[in-house]
Scaffold this motif. Structure first.
Motif, PDB file in Angstrom:
ATOM      1  N   LYS A  25       0.785  -1.243   0.088  1.00  0.00           N
ATOM      2  CA  LYS A  25      -0.033   0.043  -0.231  1.00  0.00           C
ATOM      3  C   LYS A  25       0.662   1.255  -0.028  1.00  0.00           C
ATOM      4  O   LYS A  25       0.379   2.306  -0.600  1.00  0.00           O
ATOM      5  N   GLU A  58      -8.075   3.662  -1.758  1.00  0.00           N
ATOM      6  CA  GLU A  58      -7.520   2.458  -1.142  1.00  0.00           C
ATOM      7  C   GLU A  58      -7.541   1.440  -2.431  1.00  0.00           C
ATOM      8  O   GLU A  58      -8.311   1.471  -3.385  1.00  0.00           O
ATOM      9  N   PHE A  59      -6.654   0.468  -1.872  1.00  0.00           N
ATOM     10  CA  PHE A  59      -6.550  -0.764  -3.087  1.00  0.00           C
ATOM     11  C   PHE A  59      -7.835  -1.651  -2.253  1.00  0.00           C
ATOM     12  O   PHE A  59      -7.897  -1.456  -1.127  1.00  0.00           O
ATOM     13  N   LEU A  60      -8.488  -2.282  -3.199  1.00  0.00           N
ATOM     14  CA  LEU A  60      -9.358  -3.204  -3.071  1.00  0.00           C
ATOM     15  C   LEU A  60      -9.121  -4.299  -3.275  1.00  0.00           C
ATOM     16  O   LEU A  60      -8.455  -4.838  -4.251  1.00  0.00           O
ATOM     17  N   GLU A  61      -9.451  -5.734  -2.500  1.00  0.00           N
ATOM     18  CA  GLU A  61      -9.090  -6.793  -2.753  1.00  0.00           C
ATOM     19  C   GLU A  61     -10.135  -7.237  -3.927  1.00  0.00           C
ATOM     20  O   GLU A  61     -11.124  -6.842  -4.138  1.00  0.00           O
ATOM     21  N   HIS A  67      -4.151 -12.613  -2.574  1.00  0.00           N
ATOM     22  CA  HIS A  67      -2.912 -11.794  -2.808  1.00  0.00           C
ATOM     23  C   HIS A  67      -3.000 -10.819  -4.208  1.00  0.00           C
ATOM     24  O   HIS A  67      -2.034 -10.701  -4.917  1.00  0.00           O
ATOM     25  N   TRP A  69      -4.758  -7.149  -5.325  1.00  0.00           N
ATOM     26  CA  TRP A  69      -5.578  -5.853  -4.790  1.00  0.00           C
ATOM     27  C   TRP A  69      -5.517  -4.947  -6.132  1.00  0.00           C
ATOM     28  O   TRP A  69      -4.763  -5.185  -7.062  1.00  0.00           O
ATOM     29  N   ARG A  70      -6.506  -4.052  -6.124  1.00  0.00           N
ATOM     30  CA  ARG A  70      -6.814  -3.310  -7.247  1.00  0.00           C
ATOM     31  C   ARG A  70      -6.965  -2.033  -6.916  1.00  0.00           C
ATOM     32  O   ARG A  70      -7.701  -1.926  -5.911  1.00  0.00           O
ATOM     33  N   LYS A  71      -6.590  -0.887  -7.676  1.00  0.00           N
ATOM     34  CA  LYS A  71      -6.797   0.464  -7.322  1.00  0.00           C
ATOM     35  C   LYS A  71      -7.084   1.334  -8.576  1.00  0.00           C
ATOM     36  O   LYS A  71      -6.572   0.935  -9.713  1.00  0.00           O
ATOM     37  N   TYR A  83      -2.690  -2.529 -10.506  1.00  0.00           N
ATOM     38  CA  TYR A  83      -2.971  -4.117  -9.773  1.00  0.00           C
ATOM     39  C   TYR A  83      -1.691  -4.253  -8.966  1.00  0.00           C
ATOM     40  O   TYR A  83      -0.675  -4.099  -9.385  1.00  0.00           O
TER      41      TYR A  83
END
Length: 89
Positions: A25, A58-61, A67, A69-71, A83
């Motif tokens: 993050k 935020e990064f979202l799962e 493992h 995450w996407r923003k 990603y």
């Protein structure tokens, strides 16, 4: 420290980078410090806007994935997506 792979996409182009960090993050430099012409649609003005917005949100799962995450960041009406993939534990 885990190895993370960052995949950035903007206007049909993609760019990948990697870095080892304690978490994905807080290390915007791993995916936002792009080489010249890495993403052709990312003009100097949009790159500056990206730098200003990179720590917001935020990064979202990604659902049903481990493992990963996407923003998403809005850059002058276009979507910049990054990603973060935990590549190595």
């Amino acid at each position: 420290m885990p190895l993370y792979t960052y995949i950035a996409a903007f206007k049909g182009a993609t760019y990948a980078s990697q870095g080892s960090f304690s978490n994905f993050k807080g290390f915007v430099s791993a995916w936002s410090d792009l080489p010249a012409n890495a993403l052709p649609g990312l003009t100097p003005a949009l790159k500056k806007e990206l730098t200003q917005k990179a720590y917001r949100g935020e990064f979202l799962e990604v659902p049903n994935k481990k493992h990963l995450w996407r923003k998403s960041i809005d850059l002058n009406g276009d979507e910049f997506v990054v990603y973060a993939v935990q590549t190595q534990i």
